[in-house]
Design a protein around this motif. Sequence first.
Motif, PDB file in Angstrom:
ATOM      1  N   TYR A 227       0.832  -1.213   0.000  1.00  5.76           N
ATOM      2  CA  TYR A 227       0.000   0.000   0.000  1.00  5.76           C
ATOM      3  C   TYR A 227       0.863   1.259   0.000  1.00  5.76           C
ATOM      4  CZ  TYR A 227      -3.179   3.555   1.889  1.00  5.76           C
ATOM      5  OH  TYR A 227      -3.898   4.698   2.104  1.00  5.76           O
ATOM      6  N   LEU A 239       0.143   3.592  -3.813  1.00  4.91           N
ATOM      7  CA  LEU A 239      -0.189   5.016  -3.879  1.00  4.91           C
ATOM      8  C   LEU A 239       0.616   5.724  -4.959  1.00  4.91           C
ATOM      9  CD1 LEU A 239      -0.478   5.932  -0.071  1.00  4.91           C
ATOM     10  CD2 LEU A 239      -2.335   5.552  -1.699  1.00  4.91           C
ATOM     11  N   LEU A 260      -8.136  -1.593   4.838  1.00  5.40           N
ATOM     12  CA  LEU A 260      -8.808  -0.368   4.394  1.00  5.40           C
ATOM     13  C   LEU A 260     -10.306  -0.540   4.597  1.00  5.40           C
ATOM     14  CD1 LEU A 260      -6.915   0.476   1.061  1.00  5.40           C
ATOM     15  CD2 LEU A 260      -6.628   1.553   3.297  1.00  5.40           C
ATOM     16  N   GLU A 264      -9.642   3.704  -1.505  1.00  6.59           N
ATOM     17  CA  GLU A 264      -9.073   5.059  -1.499  1.00  6.59           C
ATOM     18  C   GLU A 264      -8.899   5.538  -2.936  1.00  6.59           C
ATOM     19  OE1 GLU A 264      -5.237   7.541   0.275  1.00  6.59           O
ATOM     20  OE2 GLU A 264      -5.636   5.473   0.915  1.00  6.59           O
ATOM     21  N   ASN A 277      -7.695  -0.723  -3.088  1.00  9.39           N
ATOM     22  CA  ASN A 277      -8.344  -1.461  -2.018  1.00  9.39           C
ATOM     23  C   ASN A 277      -7.439  -2.590  -1.542  1.00  9.39           C
ATOM     24  OD1 ASN A 277     -10.644  -1.323  -0.391  1.00  9.39           O
ATOM     25  ND2 ASN A 277     -11.553  -3.123  -1.338  1.00  9.39           N
TER      26      ASN A 277
END
Length: 314
Positions: A227, A239, A260, A264, A277
């Motif tokens: 992540y 990200l 999560l 996002e 996710n």
Amino acid sequence: MNRRSFLRNSVLGTAGLTALGSLATTAAVAGVAKAPIKLTILHTNDVHSRIEPFPEGSGQWAGMGGAARRAALIKEIRAKEANVLLLDSGDVFQGTPYFNFFGGELEYKLMSQMGYDATTLGNHDFDNGLEGLQRQLPHANFPFLIANYDFSKTALAGRFQPYKVFEKQGVRIGVFGLGIELAGLVSERNFGETVYLDPVETARKMVTQLRGPERCDLVICLSHLGYKFDNSPNKIHDLKLAAEVAGIDLILGGHTHTFLEKPEAIEGPGGHKTLINQVGWSGINLGRLDYEFAPGSKRPGLAGAAVVPVRDVC
């Protein structure tokens, strides 16, 4: 009314009824055509050979997870939804004695029975080396998607695909896989001459292929990059991938065991928004995203997202 007027009005009336019937049929057809196409995406990550639920005494995870319960939950969802994709983001292996005793055979057999559509490779999937992974592949009846590992100089040359396109009611869904750099995480003897390719450049090539020649309406990345890594600013993670590569609609992540609560959204080049996710680890949760595709344009819209706890649903 004389005979001539009667006949004329009757003909007009019949024509009117025919026209109304034709309009009604057209409207009915149009009504069907206007209904959005629904797609349900179910996903897991970092299951780590968790075949049975966590036993009592396991703290907050006690009684959660387990392959049988996950299978029952997936079956229940499939009974209600016409179009389902079941995906995994790697690290199927390692974590319980089942892997130590059976080397991954049971994990792949159970995933096959559950009807997984695809997975990617995580670093722990190399824990028994390339030969150990090769021995278990016959037990998997689903594809392994990995675009940024070059196996051409290994015994696994030609065994994996960079991507796959799935079609549901005319909607084309392109899925590709990305793995984390193995050097430093995995013993060199376990990955041999596997070559790691830059995930950002690889992802751009995948998007170009899937959006272009493959004409995909939705592009999904199965990522085992992690992540995010606050202490490693130069390391590529989900990200950064979303921020640097345009055209990915959804990143289903793994590796960092991140919980999560909801996907996002990250804005990338050109304003394209990518959803990320990830649903923890050990099969505790099943991720669910429901998309609707507008008719004609087949433009995807997220209609709902949920993290479904895997508890006693049998």
